[in-house]
Scaffold this motif. Structure first.
Motif, short mmCIF file in Angstrom:
data_model
loop_
_atom_site.label_atom_id
_atom_site.label_comp_id
_atom_site.label_asym_id
_atom_site.label_seq_id
_atom_site.Cartn_x
_atom_site.Cartn_y
_atom_site.Cartn_z
N ALA A 16 0.83 -1.21 0.00
CA ALA A 16 0.00 0.00 0.00
C ALA A 16 0.86 1.26 0.00
CB ALA A 16 -0.94 0.00 1.20
N VAL A 17 1.92 1.25 0.79
CA VAL A 17 2.82 2.40 0.82
C VAL A 17 3.51 2.58 -0.53
CG1 VAL A 17 4.93 3.32 1.86
CG2 VAL A 17 3.15 2.36 3.31
N MET A 18 3.97 1.50 -1.13
CA MET A 18 4.62 1.58 -2.44
C MET A 18 3.66 2.06 -3.53
SD MET A 18 7.76 1.00 -2.19
CE MET A 18 8.12 1.34 -0.50
N LEU A 19 2.42 1.58 -3.48
CA LEU A 19 1.42 2.06 -4.44
C LEU A 19 1.13 3.55 -4.24
CD1 LEU A 19 -1.13 -0.89 -4.59
CD2 LEU A 19 0.24 -0.01 -6.48
N GLY A 20 1.12 4.00 -2.99
CA GLY A 20 0.94 5.43 -2.72
C GLY A 20 2.10 6.26 -3.25
N LEU A 21 3.31 5.77 -3.08
CA LEU A 21 4.47 6.48 -3.62
C LEU A 21 4.43 6.53 -5.15
CD1 LEU A 21 7.31 5.16 -1.30
CD2 LEU A 21 6.29 7.43 -1.28
N ALA A 22 4.03 5.43 -5.76
CA ALA A 22 3.93 5.40 -7.22
C ALA A 22 2.84 6.36 -7.70
CB ALA A 22 3.64 3.98 -7.70
N TRP A 40 -6.82 18.51 -6.83
CA TRP A 40 -8.03 17.74 -7.12
C TRP A 40 -7.72 16.35 -7.66
CZ3 TRP A 40 -8.42 16.29 -12.16
CH2 TRP A 40 -7.68 17.02 -13.08
N LEU A 41 -6.49 16.10 -8.07
CA LEU A 41 -6.12 14.77 -8.53
C LEU A 41 -6.06 13.75 -7.40
CD1 LEU A 41 -3.43 15.41 -11.28
CD2 LEU A 41 -5.73 14.53 -11.57
N ALA A 42 -6.28 14.20 -6.16
CA ALA A 42 -6.37 13.26 -5.04
C ALA A 42 -7.60 12.36 -5.19
CB ALA A 42 -6.43 14.02 -3.72
N VAL A 43 -8.64 12.87 -5.83
CA VAL A 43 -9.87 12.07 -5.98
C VAL A 43 -9.65 10.89 -6.93
CG1 VAL A 43 -12.28 12.15 -6.68
CG2 VAL A 43 -11.31 14.03 -5.36
N PRO A 44 -9.18 11.11 -8.17
CA PRO A 44 -8.93 9.93 -9.00
C PRO A 44 -7.79 9.05 -8.48
CG PRO A 44 -8.32 11.93 -10.19
CD PRO A 44 -8.99 12.35 -8.92
N ALA A 45 -6.82 9.66 -7.80
CA ALA A 45 -5.73 8.85 -7.22
C ALA A 45 -6.28 7.93 -6.14
CB ALA A 45 -4.64 9.75 -6.65
N GLY A 46 -7.14 8.45 -5.28
CA GLY A 46 -7.76 7.62 -4.25
C GLY A 46 -8.62 6.52 -4.84
N ALA A 68 -6.17 1.52 1.60
CA ALA A 68 -6.42 2.49 0.54
C ALA A 68 -6.35 3.92 1.08
CB ALA A 68 -7.78 2.24 -0.10
N ALA A 69 -6.88 4.13 2.28
CA ALA A 69 -6.78 5.46 2.90
C ALA A 69 -5.32 5.82 3.17
CB ALA A 69 -7.59 5.49 4.19
N LEU A 70 -4.56 4.86 3.67
CA LEU A 70 -3.14 5.10 3.92
C LEU A 70 -2.39 5.40 2.63
CD1 LEU A 70 -0.66 5.00 5.89
CD2 LEU A 70 -0.43 2.63 5.14
N ALA A 71 -2.67 4.66 1.58
CA ALA A 71 -2.00 4.89 0.30
C ALA A 71 -2.34 6.27 -0.26
CB ALA A 71 -2.39 3.80 -0.69
N THR A 72 -3.58 6.71 -0.08
CA THR A 72 -3.97 8.04 -0.55
C THR A 72 -3.26 9.13 0.25
OG1 THR A 72 -6.11 7.11 -1.15
CG2 THR A 72 -5.95 9.50 -1.09
N VAL A 126 -11.17 14.45 0.61
CA VAL A 126 -12.15 13.92 -0.35
C VAL A 126 -11.58 12.68 -1.03
CG1 VAL A 126 -13.38 14.41 -2.50
CG2 VAL A 126 -13.31 16.12 -0.70
N GLY A 127 -10.31 12.70 -1.38
CA GLY A 127 -9.67 11.54 -1.99
C GLY A 127 -9.65 10.34 -1.04
N ILE A 128 -9.42 10.60 0.25
CA ILE A 128 -9.43 9.52 1.23
C ILE A 128 -10.82 8.92 1.36
CG2 ILE A 128 -9.16 9.04 3.70
CD1 ILE A 128 -6.89 11.16 3.66
N VAL A 129 -11.83 9.76 1.38
CA VAL A 129 -13.21 9.26 1.47
C VAL A 129 -13.56 8.44 0.24
CG1 VAL A 129 -15.63 9.99 1.48
CG2 VAL A 129 -14.01 11.06 3.03
N VAL A 130 -13.17 8.91 -0.93
CA VAL A 130 -13.42 8.15 -2.17
C VAL A 130 -12.70 6.81 -2.12
CG1 VAL A 130 -12.93 8.14 -4.65
CG2 VAL A 130 -13.96 10.14 -3.60
N ALA A 131 -11.48 6.81 -1.62
CA ALA A 131 -10.72 5.55 -1.52
C ALA A 131 -11.40 4.56 -0.58
CB ALA A 131 -9.30 5.84 -1.05
N VAL A 132 -11.87 5.04 0.55
CA VAL A 132 -12.51 4.15 1.52
C VAL A 132 -13.82 3.60 0.95
CG1 VAL A 132 -13.66 4.09 3.76
CG2 VAL A 132 -11.41 5.16 3.54
N VAL A 133 -14.64 4.48 0.38
CA VAL A 133 -15.93 4.05 -0.17
C VAL A 133 -15.72 3.08 -1.32
CG1 VAL A 133 -17.97 4.85 -1.42
CG2 VAL A 133 -17.19 6.06 0.61
N THR A 134 -14.77 3.35 -2.18
CA THR A 134 -14.51 2.48 -3.33
C THR A 134 -14.00 1.12 -2.88
OG1 THR A 134 -14.00 4.40 -4.68
CG2 THR A 134 -13.26 2.28 -5.50
#
Length: 147
Positions: A16-22, A40-46, A68-72, A126-134
């Motif tokens: 998860a950490v490596m995916l977040g760095l990537a 705003w790219l935090a939303v599609p990234a999450g 996913a929240a941690l990676a975001t 917002v990106g973290i919330v999208v990541a958690v919900v997704t």
């Protein structure tokens, strides 16, 4: 059996950490191209991180949501560090790696913290919330009944 589970969870955390760095490094490309940060790219990234973690890293919903929240969060912090690095490299005439090496992690984190705005924090949340919900949504499509 418990040691195997602990090792598996630690490996999932590392993934998860490596995916977040990537994701943060990939986020840098449009930011540099448009010469401004794009929070705003935090939303599609999450969203993408949640799908990747749910599909390939961890199958359990709540574990995948936390990862996913941690990676975001990692991606959001890393993009600010990279933007600070790009700014230092541009001002000093260094390459990106030389600027990272010269400034050091402490100074880069301080510059990233100084440049952080409320809008950046809002988009990251917002990106973290999208990541958690997704990641909580079911990853397997239910087949339709014919007839």
């Amino acid at each position: 059996m418990i040691a195997r589970k602990i090792v598996g969870e630690c490996f999932a955390l590392l993934c998860a950490v490596m995916l977040g760095l990537a994701a943060g490094a990939l986020w840098l490309l449009p930011s540099v191209f448009f010469h401004r940060p794009l929070p705003w790219l935090a939303v599609p990234a999450g969203w993408l991180l949640a799908i990747a973690i749910r599909q390939w890293v961890h199958g359990k919903r709540w574990n995948a949501a936390l990862l996913a929240a941690l990676a975001t969060v990692v991606a959001s912090v890393y993009i600010h560090v990279l933007i600070a690095t790009v700014n230092i490299a541009a001002m000093m005439g260094y390459g990106l790696v030389d600027a990272m090496r010269t400034a050091g992690p402490s100074m880069l984190l301080d510059f990233a913290r100084i440049s952080l705005s409320r809008l950046d924090i809002g988009w990251a949340l917002v990106g973290i919330v999208v990541a958690v919900v997704t990641s909580l949504r079911s990853s397997v499509a239910t087949p339709r009944r014919v007839g």
